[in-house]
Design an enzyme around this catalytic site. Structure first.
Site, PDB file in Angstrom:
ATOM      1  N   TYR A 107       0.877  -1.171   0.000  1.00 35.84           N
ATOM      2  CA  TYR A 107       0.000   0.000   0.000  1.00 35.84           C
ATOM      3  C   TYR A 107       0.916   1.224   0.000  1.00 35.84           C
ATOM      4  CZ  TYR A 107      -3.333   3.520   1.628  1.00 35.84           C
ATOM      5  OH  TYR A 107      -4.095   4.653   1.757  1.00 35.84           O
ATOM      6  N   ASP A 150      -2.243  -1.408  -3.987  1.00 35.11           N
ATOM      7  CA  ASP A 150      -2.624  -0.040  -4.307  1.00 35.11           C
ATOM      8  C   ASP A 150      -1.339   0.762  -4.344  1.00 35.11           C
ATOM      9  OD1 ASP A 150      -3.508   2.514  -4.535  1.00 35.11           O
ATOM     10  OD2 ASP A 150      -4.687   2.533  -2.678  1.00 35.11           O
ATOM     11  N   HIS A 253     -12.249   1.580  -4.478  1.00 32.69           N
ATOM     12  CA  HIS A 253     -11.437   0.783  -5.410  1.00 32.69           C
ATOM     13  C   HIS A 253     -12.195  -0.472  -5.838  1.00 32.69           C
ATOM     14  CE1 HIS A 253      -7.379   2.679  -4.586  1.00 32.69           C
ATOM     15  NE2 HIS A 253      -8.088   3.143  -3.567  1.00 32.69           N
TER      16      HIS A 253
END
Length: 262
Positions: A107, A150, A253
């Site tokens: 992330y 991500d 998302h």
DNA sequence: ATGGTTGAGTGTCAA
């Protein structure tokens, strides 16, 4: 063996436990990588995941922010967690499958609103995180590895709804794309999603702030699946589950999928 | 140029 992997920024795994269960039930990936769990590891609601066969988990967590987890139906052991840019954040976890494949789940920091590290510390942290990733891959070349997550960068013109409008918007600035590409080169990483879907607009994130996200379609491809050169040809069947962005109380998302024959 | 929404956790920051 063949296995399907998905990556999804869930934006609170506790609030959206039901959406994770829906995804696992309906899509049945063998491995699911989650970001923004926003939960200490011991408070991740694992019982329902286990009941669906996801009996293996590796995770890092903290209260309220960040947090990454890998759920798996296939036996998996922890293969490390690193604190890139020394932020003290839970942003990386790695697991290793029985076939020797290592899965890195990241992330990457979002980077704040202003694309200038002199006035915005968060932007500097984002660039530093990527530089640390690059240096780690230069020091130790990854093999038989998959990197997902991500990454908070949409590198290509067709990864955003308007390339020119977003050139100064954090997530699509040239310096971020340069850092992103340096990480890829350093680890011999290949973009699995774009190998399967080579051209055309493709997004995995749509802001909560848009009135009608689907019709406006002002998206960005922030969520990625990469593979090292030695296994990249094993990947196929990439897709973004855009429907998930339209589920009740959704994450901003959508999950990204790929299948590997290894 | 600005504001728009959501989550964690009760202030306001982070995204």
């Amino acid at each position: 063996m063949s296995f399907t992997l998905a990556t999804w920024n869930i934006n609170s795994v506790r609030l959206r436990e039901d959406l994770v269960l829906k995804l696992l039930s309906e899509q049945a990936p063998d491995v699911l990588c989650l970001q923004e769990c926003k939960s200490p590891v011991e408070k991740i609601p694992t019982a329902g995941f286990e009941a669906l066969g996801y009996t293996h988990m590796v995770a890092r967590g903290q209260k309220g922010y960040n947090g990454v987890a890998i759920l798996s139906k296939i036996p998996m052991v922890e293969a490390g967690a690193e604190d890139f840019a020394s932020l003290g954040h839970a942003r990386h976890i790695a697991g290793r499958l029985e076939n020797g494949v290592t899965i890195h789940n990241h992330y990457v920091p979002a980077g704040g609103d202003i694309a200038d590290r002199d006035v915005n510390e968060k932007f500097g942290q984002k660039l530093d995180y990527l530089t640390d990733m690059r240096d780690a891959f230069r020091t130790s070349a990854p093999k038989r590895a998959i990197l997902v997550g991500d990454l908070n960068i949409a590198p290509r013109e067709d990864d955003v709804w308007d390339h020119k409008k977003l050139l100064k918007v954090v997530s699509h600035t040239p310096i971020e794309v340069e850092h992103f590409n340096d990480v890829m080169t350093a680890g011999d990483w290949h973009d699995v999603t774009r190998a399967d879907i080579p051209a055309g607009r493709l997004y995995s994130w749509w802001s909560y702030r848009a009135k009608d996200w689907d019709a406006a379609d002002k998206g960005r491809r922030l969520d990625h699946i990469w593979a090292t050169g030695d296994i990249k040809d094993a990947a196929h069947s990439s897709r973004v589950l855009r429907d998930a962005r339209g589920w009740e109380k959704p994450s901003d998302h959508a999950p990204v999928f790929a299948t590997f024959d290894l």
